[in-house]
Design an enzyme around this catalytic site. Structure first.
Site, mmCIF file in Angstrom:
data_model
loop_
_atom_site.group_PDB
_atom_site.id
_atom_site.type_symbol
_atom_site.label_atom_id
_atom_site.label_comp_id
_atom_site.label_asym_id
_atom_site.label_seq_id
_atom_site.Cartn_x
_atom_site.Cartn_y
_atom_site.Cartn_z
ATOM 1 N N ASP A 266 0.834 -1.192 0.000
ATOM 2 C CA ASP A 266 0.000 0.000 0.000
ATOM 3 C C ASP A 266 0.875 1.250 0.000
ATOM 4 O OD1 ASP A 266 -2.743 1.235 0.473
ATOM 5 O OD2 ASP A 266 -1.693 1.959 2.256
ATOM 6 N N GLU B 146 1.636 -0.516 -5.003
ATOM 7 C CA GLU B 146 0.703 0.554 -5.339
ATOM 8 C C GLU B 146 1.572 1.784 -5.558
ATOM 9 O OE1 GLU B 146 -3.436 2.478 -3.671
ATOM 10 O OE2 GLU B 146 -1.796 2.196 -2.243
#
Length: 719
Positions: free
Chosen positions: A343, A379
């Site tokens: 993330d 990401e």
């Protein structure tokens, strides 16, 4: 653990003393506490060997030292701290209790003297080695699915199974439910090869959500990077303790491996659940705030926030890099997972001068033998300066491709909505960007040394993800409807590139106009699915999209742990047809090597082919090769993509797209590029494999292509 107790070590570089606190709860709910002073510090680490400590023992740390928040120092021995390396946690954060390090509402004021031990989770000693010796090893049956064959399915542990009618009620929403035959059967029949789980690290809820009676459903608010979230375990495992919770997780991974399904974890190493300077005092803040968190260097010391959560772990610090790598190795080695999705990964690669593709953490991912052969996915953005870095991460990382998402939505939804309304051309580029995404996004992932080495599989293609509209809502709403989040619609993206097809929301059942819109919406969904699943690269489906799941227009359901977010398995006929369409597309992808390439197309002939037979070719509606002017025509809405592969005996594939509002006569591509005949095998107007026989067609033959449609043809070798 050791045969006679435990060896303890904790980083607290600026503390003057650290106590290990051994906690024993009494029947009346009170706690008895025995404090063991630790030795040190040795290079900032406090340590001791403590005999007599057994599995199940609750514990925490208390630090002594300077309380000077203006300098970033927050030592407060009244606060019990979670071990950052704890293998198990029990209890929840009581935000109404004494969990603030400083005086309430005074983050730079004096230290709060109230004891936090009754109000915070406790770390628990877990006999990891004993568990591994007694249970099957989920590393032993890893599927090791090649990237070219990988299909990712992003899911939430609770959301996937809470409403599943064939999963026993006591298992729903748990790790154990992931391994239930009904769930595994759905994934395998769909054609999924990897399930990517939203965060399963132990978490805590943000204060503003608790105030509203909501929870952090998605889990991007980590309290324990080595501990599974206990609330996702069965009640029996929770009652038995953290060792049983860990066992349930490992057993689920092992069972999924038995079915040939890899398990990827969405991991959040960019920040913690402690929030900004006024957030709770739970672990890292009390141990070594300046060592773990990135500060701006000012007085008073403000936290640097490139994550939008109030704090950022400082990956300029070797101990932070070590901490993250240790956590990854633990989940890979002990739990046996097959990879990780990072993330806000740009934060993990931020040095003193911004993002660095050669950052020590990223180099560690490449070089660590414990992580070799696992799937690593970035990401590739955060909310800090220079935060958009799609295509700039080093191999072997793959990356979420937001450009794919935007191009697919733009072509099939936003541009069509504009055409329907007769609006002005906003300057979009016709089929050019979409074609680049269909071919694997070499413009983003083809850079490097040597060039093109990463291949199209580095592009994790997606149209939807947990964050944003579901696929059904993309075609049902022009605007987000996030009222249930309690933020007056301020949260969630406003750039959705969605299209409601003329009616905002589901419409009135039985209404003629609603029925017409529903049919067109179903076609748009199939167009988007076909674009995703037939493109070069690694496709990622969001759980429930294959079933037409809706969130009622909520495009930021991070705090909705209810039917808003859960997958509904009670399917209407159109939803069953959508499921069949998804299965059919994934079967085509699986069966035909031209759809699962792991090297970029070069537009050149394959070995042994004639010069006029490239591996990838583009044609217009007349069956003529695309020209420079065609690529730069903003009104071009029809495209034919022909793909070939060197695999012996394999079929050529022709994908024909018509993004125009009216039917289009198309001369099938391939004249001079193939001597084979085309057989229609799938079309988005019906959505399943051809239900009626279509005659084989020669290259150059004309067919009528419906408006807003995708059709797939195969050309098998003659003879």
């Amino acid at each position: 653990m050791t045969p006679d107790g435990v060896s303890v070590a904790v980083l607290a570089a600026h503390a003057t003393a650290v106590d290990l606190c051994l906690l024993d709860p009494a029947p009346d709910g009170s706690l008895t506490e025995r404090r063991v002073p630790l030795d040190g510090p040795s290079f900032g680490v406090w340590h001791a060997h403590v005999p007599g400590v057994r599995p199940g023992q609750r514990y925490g740390f208390r630090t002594h030292g300077v309380w000077d928040p203006a300098a970033g120092l927050r030592h407060n021995p009244a606060k019990l701290l979670v071990d950052p390396y704890a293998r198990g946690l029990v209890g929840r954060v009581d935000l109404d209790g004494a969990v603030s390090g400083g005086a309430p509402d005074e983050p730079f004021g004096h230290a709060d003297p109230l004891d936090s031990a009754p109000h915070v989770p406790h770390s628990v000693v877990v006999d990891v080695d004993g568990l591994r010796a007694r249970t099957p090893d989920p590393r032993a049956n890893r599927p090791y699915v090649p990237w070219r064959d990988t299909v990712v399915y992003e899911a939430h542990v609770r959301g996937l199974t809470m409403l599943h009618p064939h999963v026993p009620e006591d298992l729903r929403g748990t790790y154990a439910a992931l391994a239930h035959p009904a769930v595994v059967g759905h994934l395998t029949s769909l054609g999924v090869t990897a399930i990517e789980l939203l965060p399963v690290h132990a978490k805590s809820d943000e204060p503003h959500l608790v105030t509203k009676g909501l929870t952090n459903y998605w889990g991007y608010n980590t309290l324990g990077f080595f501990a599974p979230e206990p609330s996702y375990a069965t009640r029996a495992a929770q009652d038995a303790g953290p060792g049983a919770v860990l066992d349930e997780v490992r057993s689920a991974v092992h069972a999924l491996h038995e079915a040939g399904i890899e398990v990827l974890l969405d991991v959040v190493y960019n920040h913690t659940c402690e929030g900004g300077v006024d957030g709770p005092h739970l672990s890292w803040r009390g141990l070594d705030s300046t060592g773990y968190y990135r500060h701006d260097g000012n007085v008073p010391a403000q936290l640097v926030d490139t994550t939008g959560t109030g704090n950022t772990l400082d990956f300029r610090r070797p101990r932070v890099v070590q901490f993250a790598l240790d956590s990854l190795r633990y989940w890979a080695d002990v739990v046996g997972v097959d990879g990780f999705r990072f993330d806000l990964a740009v934060t993990l690669g931020r040095g003193s001068d911004g993002f660095d593709a050669d950052h020590p953490f990223l180099v560690g991912l490449q070089a660590d033998p414990a992580l070799a052969n696992l799937k690593l996915v970035a990401e590739p953005w955060d909310v800090g300066p220079g935060g958009w870095r799609t295509g700039q991460f080093p191999a072997p990382l793959a990356e979420w491709n937001d450009r794919f998402r935007d191009a697919a939505r733009q072509f099939w939804l936003a541009d069509v909505a504009r055409l329907q309304r007769g609006g002005p051309d906003p300057g979009h580029d016709g089929v050019r960007d979409l074609a680049t995404r269909l071919a694997g996004s070499a413009d983003l992932f083809g850079h490097g040394d040597p060039p093109l080495a990463r291949g199209p599989v580095a592009s994790v293609n997606f149209v939807t993800a947990h964050d944003g509209f579901t696929l059904r809502d993309l075609v049902t709403y022009d605007h987000k409807h996030n009222e249930a989040n309690g933020e007056e619609g301020r949260d969630g993206s406003g750039d959705n590139r969605s299209w409601n097809h003329g009616i905002e929301g589901p419409g009135n059942a039985g209404d003629t106009a609603t029925a017409r819109v529903a049919a067109l919406r179903a076609r748009s969904v199939r167009n988007l699915l076909a674009t995703l699943l037939l493109s070069a690269g690694t496709p990622m489906l969001t759980a429930g999209d294959e079933l037409g799941r809706t969130q009622g227009g909520n495009n930021n359901a991070y705090c909705q742990d209810d039917a808003t977010s859960w997958v509904d398995w009670d399917l209407a006929p159109w939803q069953r047809e959508l499921l069949d369409s998804t299965r059919a597309l994934l079967a085509l992808r699986r069966e035909h090597p031209a759809l699962t390439v792991d090297a970029f197309y070069r537009g050149t002939p394959l070995p042994g082919d004639a010069p006029s037979q490239p591996d990838l070719a583009w044609y217009d509606a007349a069956g003529e090769p695309f020209t420079h002017d065609d690529w730069h025509d903003p009104e071009a809405r029809t495209l034919q993509m022909m793909r070939r592969t060197p695999v012996a005996g394999s079929s050529h594939v022709l994908v024909v797209l018509n993004g125009a509002l009216s039917p289009m006569e198309v001369a099938l591509a391939g004249r001079g590029n193939t001597d084979r005949r085309w057989r229609r095998v799938w079309g988005s107007t019906s959505g399943t494999r051809a239900m009626v026989e279509h005659p084989d067609r020669e290259p150059g033959e004309r067919v009528l292509l419906d408006a807003l449609a995708v059709v797939v043809y195969l050309a098998a070798p003659r003879g």
